[in-house]
Design an enzyme around this catalytic site. Structure first.
Site, PDB file in Angstrom:
ATOM      1  N   GLU A  50     121.499  57.655 143.360  1.00 48.60           N
ATOM      2  CA  GLU A  50     119.874  58.244 142.636  1.00 48.60           C
ATOM      3  C   GLU A  50     119.613  58.283 141.400  1.00 48.60           C
ATOM      4  O   GLU A  50     120.425  58.839 141.031  1.00 48.60           O
ATOM      5  CB  GLU A  50     119.736  58.773 143.587  1.00 48.60           C
ATOM      6  CG  GLU A  50     119.976  59.045 144.606  1.00 48.60           C
ATOM      7  CD  GLU A  50     120.306  59.929 146.290  1.00 48.60           C
ATOM      8  OE1 GLU A  50     120.648  61.431 145.580  1.00 48.60           O
ATOM      9  OE2 GLU A  50     121.077  59.988 146.728  1.00 48.60           O
ATOM     10  N   LEU A  69     117.248  57.975 148.813  1.00 51.96           N
ATOM     11  CA  LEU A  69     117.862  59.276 148.684  1.00 51.96           C
ATOM     12  C   LEU A  69     119.724  58.930 150.359  1.00 51.96           C
ATOM     13  O   LEU A  69     118.896  59.223 151.366  1.00 51.96           O
ATOM     14  CB  LEU A  69     116.919  60.337 149.042  1.00 51.96           C
ATOM     15  CG  LEU A  69     117.104  61.802 148.282  1.00 51.96           C
ATOM     16  CD1 LEU A  69     116.714  62.288 148.549  1.00 51.96           C
ATOM     17  CD2 LEU A  69     118.509  62.131 150.148  1.00 51.96           C
ATOM     18  N   ALA A  70     120.194  58.488 149.791  1.00 47.98           N
ATOM     19  CA  ALA A  70     121.437  58.690 151.288  1.00 47.98           C
ATOM     20  C   ALA A  70     122.790  58.629 150.776  1.00 47.98           C
ATOM     21  O   ALA A  70     123.306  57.519 150.242  1.00 47.98           O
ATOM     22  CB  ALA A  70     120.746  57.702 151.784  1.00 47.98           C
ATOM     23  N   GLU A  71     123.496  59.224 150.628  1.00 46.22           N
ATOM     24  CA  GLU A  71     124.588  59.888 150.152  1.00 46.22           C
ATOM     25  C   GLU A  71     125.863  59.430 151.056  1.00 46.22           C
ATOM     26  O   GLU A  71     126.822  58.844 150.056  1.00 46.22           O
ATOM     27  CB  GLU A  71     124.767  60.894 149.991  1.00 46.22           C
ATOM     28  CG  GLU A  71     124.243  62.206 148.891  1.00 46.22           C
ATOM     29  CD  GLU A  71     122.845  62.381 148.790  1.00 46.22           C
ATOM     30  OE1 GLU A  71     122.833  62.555 149.833  1.00 46.22           O
ATOM     31  OE2 GLU A  71     122.084  62.288 147.590  1.00 46.22           O
ATOM     32  N   ALA A 101     128.104  67.466 143.234  1.00 44.15           N
ATOM     33  CA  ALA A 101     128.581  67.991 143.881  1.00 44.15           C
ATOM     34  C   ALA A 101     128.704  68.167 144.660  1.00 44.15           C
ATOM     35  O   ALA A 101     129.551  68.172 146.002  1.00 44.15           O
ATOM     36  CB  ALA A 101     129.859  68.302 142.729  1.00 44.15           C
ATOM     37  N   ASP A 102     127.982  69.099 145.145  1.00 46.68           N
ATOM     38  CA  ASP A 102     128.113  70.107 146.371  1.00 46.68           C
ATOM     39  C   ASP A 102     127.215  68.603 147.140  1.00 46.68           C
ATOM     40  O   ASP A 102     126.679  69.049 148.799  1.00 46.68           O
ATOM     41  CB  ASP A 102     126.872  70.723 146.148  1.00 46.68           C
ATOM     42  CG  ASP A 102     126.161  71.925 145.065  1.00 46.68           C
ATOM     43  OD1 ASP A 102     126.437  72.693 145.319  1.00 46.68           O
ATOM     44  OD2 ASP A 102     126.575  71.197 143.943  1.00 46.68           O
ATOM     45  N   PHE A 103     126.858  67.574 147.111  1.00 50.12           N
ATOM     46  CA  PHE A 103     126.194  66.732 148.331  1.00 50.12           C
ATOM     47  C   PHE A 103     127.222  65.983 148.291  1.00 50.12           C
ATOM     48  O   PHE A 103     127.311  65.077 148.730  1.00 50.12           O
ATOM     49  CB  PHE A 103     125.109  65.229 147.219  1.00 50.12           C
ATOM     50  CG  PHE A 103     124.058  66.543 147.239  1.00 50.12           C
ATOM     51  CD1 PHE A 103     124.010  67.945 146.767  1.00 50.12           C
ATOM     52  CD2 PHE A 103     123.707  65.907 146.344  1.00 50.12           C
ATOM     53  CE1 PHE A 103     122.123  68.299 146.505  1.00 50.12           C
ATOM     54  CE2 PHE A 103     122.397  66.322 144.847  1.00 50.12           C
ATOM     55  CZ  PHE A 103     121.965  67.265 145.526  1.00 50.12           C
ATOM     56  N   HIS A 146     123.791  74.004 143.888  1.00 51.70           N
ATOM     57  CA  HIS A 146     123.551  72.881 142.991  1.00 51.70           C
ATOM     58  C   HIS A 146     124.400  73.571 141.082  1.00 51.70           C
ATOM     59  O   HIS A 146     124.667  73.331 140.720  1.00 51.70           O
ATOM     60  CB  HIS A 146     122.365  72.720 141.854  1.00 51.70           C
ATOM     61  CG  HIS A 146     121.133  71.865 142.588  1.00 51.70           C
ATOM     62  ND1 HIS A 146     120.656  72.201 144.124  1.00 51.70           N
ATOM     63  CD2 HIS A 146     120.914  70.837 142.714  1.00 51.70           C
ATOM     64  CE1 HIS A 146     120.195  71.428 144.752  1.00 51.70           C
ATOM     65  NE2 HIS A 146     120.235  70.470 143.509  1.00 51.70           N
TER      66      HIS A 146
HETATM   67  C1  LIG Z   1     121.137  65.326 149.756  1.00 52.88           C
HETATM   68  C2  LIG Z   1     120.038  65.627 148.132  1.00 52.88           C
HETATM   69  N1  LIG Z   1     120.318  64.549 147.653  1.00 52.88           N
HETATM   70  C3  LIG Z   1     120.082  64.560 146.353  1.00 52.88           C
HETATM   71  C4  LIG Z   1     119.149  65.341 145.546  1.00 52.88           C
HETATM   72  C5  LIG Z   1     118.865  65.438 143.945  1.00 52.88           C
HETATM   73  N2  LIG Z   1     116.779  65.532 144.954  1.00 52.88           N
HETATM   74  C6  LIG Z   1     116.412  66.819 144.684  1.00 52.88           C
HETATM   75  S1  LIG Z   1     115.075  66.367 145.321  1.00 52.88           S
HETATM   76  C7  LIG Z   1     115.538  64.612 145.394  1.00 52.88           C
HETATM   77  C8  LIG Z   1     113.736  64.032 145.456  1.00 52.88           C
HETATM   78  C9  LIG Z   1     113.052  64.270 147.375  1.00 52.88           C
HETATM   79  O1  LIG Z   1     112.218  63.761 147.426  1.00 52.88           O
HETATM   80  P1  LIG Z   1     111.671  63.525 148.774  1.00 52.88           P
HETATM   81  O2  LIG Z   1     111.857  64.275 150.519  1.00 52.88           O
HETATM   82  O3  LIG Z   1     110.555  62.890 148.502  1.00 52.88           O
HETATM   83  O4  LIG Z   1     110.211  65.296 148.319  1.00 52.88           O
HETATM   84  P2  LIG Z   1     109.647  65.667 146.989  1.00 52.88           P
HETATM   85  O5  LIG Z   1     110.422  65.800 145.718  1.00 52.88           O
HETATM   86  O6  LIG Z   1     108.784  64.709 147.018  1.00 52.88           O
HETATM   87  O7  LIG Z   1     108.712  66.355 147.463  1.00 52.88           O
HETATM   88  C10 LIG Z   1     115.879  64.559 144.865  1.00 52.88           C
HETATM   89  C11 LIG Z   1     117.370  62.784 145.077  1.00 52.88           C
HETATM   90  C12 LIG Z   1     119.447  66.607 146.754  1.00 52.88           C
HETATM   91  N3  LIG Z   1     118.221  67.877 146.360  1.00 52.88           N
HETATM   92  N4  LIG Z   1     119.819  66.357 147.606  1.00 52.88           N
END
Ligand SMILES: Cc1ncc(C[n+]2csc(CCOP(=O)(O)OP(=O)(O)O)c2C)c(N)n1
Ligand SMILES: [Mg+2]
Lengths: 327, 335
Positions: free
Chosen positions: B39, B68-70, B94-96, B139
């Site tokens: 990501e 966004l798909a671990e 690493a929490d993910f 985090h």
């Molecule tokens: C499982 C997971 N993967 C990645 C992240 C890092 N991260 C935090 S917010 C985000 C984007 C989220 O996008 P969206 O769901 O569209 O929400 P928005 O921020 O646009 O409100 C990412 C990739 C995370 N917090 N949790």
């Protein structure tokens, strides 16, 4: 027409509260910093505000990190601000950030820093409420990013086959951190991802009244035992993903979205329909600003939590938190 | 085996961030089977800018952004590796990792065991840990203990810029699945890195400082805290030896045992909660193999048995530092 049944003064208050709050957060963050890194909801306020408006007080909310409205409309403002500062009066007295707060008192399902990991728990909360035989509806908010996870499909499917009282609200702001949705999902409407035999509706997320109407219908369906609905609210954020990140999105697109600002659109409409006066708006605004300013002043002079606050790990068992063993 | 730089090696002083970027760059260039994805790793260059410029240089077939798909990151890396590619995936925090945990624990770790031939899973999962930035409970967790109990996985936690570079290259060339943990609070830390191409093999502990009075086994970011504690202790006439295992599992205990045989005192240091952690395993290994050399009970420095708190003072109380290592060494010596 739904707007005839809305108390517009109240709805406008909710919308303005969220807007003024987010503006204040930015101002203070830029001026002197706030411990919680802001992930601003500016531009998206109508989604949360509109979706919360038609709900009962004891319906359960499962917000995403950006659904500030859901937190604000349920929780005293000063508690939210203290939560952002990590001081004693915050929701968990500083154990966790306001982003992740959970409160049974305010009907907020504990949230998570794992984007999208709250979908199945939200469905589970609906299952719990069905078991307890109450008619609470669960409304879960999440972004376009969360809809890219397998959790999204498993949660929709579970809720649908079990006909659970859930309303899924995608806040589709078209960005997943710094990645554009175009690169991540090959459909134009995320509602098309759903399937599972679940009813979906695309809503103008900048139109607070449209959000009220769509959510009212979905919540009614859920409450009367007809199962879940997925709403896709189309929206856009005015700020970068987080305040530490640069703006990299196309300026013209951002400006076009600002032309459909949810607060201005609603105010214009109310004035046009003679449902409010400029003077009334001004007085609402002044009052809200005072409440918000006071909440920030309080947080800034609030105490840091007592160290004992940390030792809130097991409810039923006393442990030595430094050795990690039962007492 | 000590891996001190010898005096003739030409070096450049650079940050951990730069070292990681170079390692990725060199490996992408060297081996066409290497892929980098995750990501925000491509166009944005990584949330912490580790992969900056690589997408531009190698193109989107080799370096790309993902949904966004671990689960997909973990699962597709296993599949790509089994098919013969050398995937490097970034799972941001690493929490993910637990989201991809099924693929890491049940798939990647067990396929070499499961196959009837020499097929293995040469994949690297890069991920960040580290407390001290007010990011709260989701985090910053140090996940080494979650994974070191899984036979088949390799867990790497470098400390200096030189090792971040050499070990990442070593991990990419290694034929087993590697979880490569980066301390997000230390990306800006700088130090000498050889100008010539080099790699560092996994599973070799390194002595970071020599000393005769106490052994400190420290991992990841705690190596810096241990070095600071050792400086202060030196002023008090106590000379600490610091052993940096670098690879958590499979663990090279040789240099640890040798050091304890010399100093007779053992202190371990990690960021994760002490209970059930890496230090506990080191203590047990030393008790197994060098018990009669110990002059005092082993001291383990780590976090309390609580999630990572958000409030400034709580986070400070939670986070283990040089102070804790210093007093642990003094306590052990005074026992
Ligand atoms: C499982 C997971 N993967 C990645 C992240 C890092 N991260 C935090 S917010 C985000 C984007 C989220 O996008 P969206 O769901 O569209 O929400 P928005 O921020 O646009 O409100 C990412 C990739 C995370 N917090 N949790
Ligand atoms: Mg989004």
């Amino acid at each position: 027409m739904v707007h005839e049944t809305i108390n517009h003064t109240e709805l406008l208050e909710d919308l303005l509260l969220t807007r003024r709050f987010e503006e204040k957060v930015l101002e203070v963050y830029q001026d002197r910093g706030i411990r919680e890194l802001p992930h601003s909801s500016l531009g998206q306020e109508a989604v949360g505000v509109g979706a919360c408006y038609p709900l009962e007080d004891d319906d359960l909310l499962a917000p995403s990190l950006r659904t500030r409205a859901a937190m604000l409309l349920r929780t005293p403002v000063e508690e939210i601000v203290a939560g952002m500062y990590g001081t004693e009066s915050g929701p968990s007295s500083g154990r966790t950030t306001e982003h992740h707060m959970g409160s049974s008192e305010y009907g907020i399902l504990g949230t998570t820093g794992m984007i999208g990991s709250h979908l199945n728990p939200a469905v589970g909360a609906a299952l719990g409420n069905r078991t307890l035989d109450n008619d609470r509806v669960t409304v879960v908010f999440f972004g376009d990013g969360a809809s890219q996870r397998g959790e999204f499909h498993s949660a929709l499917n579970f809720a649908t086959v079990q006909e659970l009282p859930v309303v899924f609200v995608i806040e589709n702001n078209q960005w997943t951190e710094a990645m554009s949705i175009d690169k991540l999902v090959d459909v134009d409407d995320l509602a098309d991802l759903a399937g599972h035999g679940l009813p979906t509706e695309i809503v103008d997320g900048q139109d607070v009244e449209a959000m009220v109407e769509a959510t009212a219908e979905a919540a009614d369906r859920a409450r009367s035992g007809d199962g879940p609905t997925l709403l896709e609210a189309k929206t856009y954020r005015y700020r970068p993903h987080a305040e530490t990140m640069p703006e990299h999105r196309d300026e013209a697109t951002l400006e076009a979205w600002k032309d459909r600002d949810p607060v201005e659109m609603y105010i214009d409409r109310l004035l046009e329909r003679d449902q409010i006066t400029e003077a009334e708006i001004e007085s609402i605004d002044e009052q809200l600003q005072t409440t918000i300013d006071d909440a920030f002043d309080m947080a800034e002079s609030d105490e840091l939590p007592d160290e004992e606050t940390l030792y809130h790990v097991y409810k039923d068992t006393e442990i030595d938190h430094w050795k990690g063993v039962a007492k | 085996m000590s891996q001190q730089l010898d005096a003739e090696t030409e070096t450049t002083t650079q940050t951990i961030r730069e070292s990681l970027n170079q390692a990725l760059h060199e490996e992408l260039e060297r081996d066409e089977r290497v892929l980098l994805y995750g990501e925000d790793v491509a166009e944005y260059g990584g949330l912490y800018k580790i992969s900056e410029g690589l997408y531009e240089e190698f193109g989107e077939e080799r370096v790309f952004d993902t949904p966004l798909a671990e689960t997909s990151l973990g699962g597709t890396a296993v599949g790509a590796a089994l098919a013969g590619a050398r995937p490097v995936v970034e799972i941001m925090y690493a929490d993910f990792l637990p989201i991809a945990g099924d693929h890491l624990i049940n798939y990647a770790a067990k396929m070499y065991f499961n196959y009837g031939d020499e097929t293995s899973v040469p994949m690297v999962v890069r991920s960040m840990y580290g407390t001290g930035d007010g990011h709260g409970l989701h985090h910053g967790q140090s996940p080494e203990a979650w994974f070191m109990n899984v036979p088949g996985l390799k867990v790497v936690m470098p400390s200096t810029p030189r090792e971040y570079k050499g070990l990442l290259k070593g991990a990419i060339r290694d034929d087993d699945p590697v979880i490569f943990l980066e301390n997000k609070m230390r990306y800006g830390e700088s130090g000498p890195v050889p100008d010539e191409e080099y790699t560092i093999s996994l599973c070799e502990s390194d002595v970071k400082r020599e000393g005769t009075d106490a052994t400190i086994v420290a991992i990841g970011g705690m190596v810096y805290e241990a070095l600071e504690a050792a400086e202060r202790l030196s002023e008090q006439g106590i000379e600490c030896e610091i052993v940096d295992p670098r690879t958590i599992s499979p663990l090279d205990t040789g240099p640890i045992l040798e050091s304890v045989e010399k100093t007779n005192i053992l202190v371990t240091a990690q960021e994760a909660p002490t209970f059930g952690g890496f230090g506990s395993e080191v203590a047990a290994q030393v008790i197994d193999d060098a018990f009669f050399y110990l002059d005092a009970p082993v001291k383990r420095v780590g976090a309390p048995f609580t999630p990572i708190p958000f409030a400034e003072n709580l986070e400070e109380a939670y986070q283990p530092t040089a102070d804790d290592i210093e007093s642990a060494v003094i306590d052990a010596i005074e026992t």
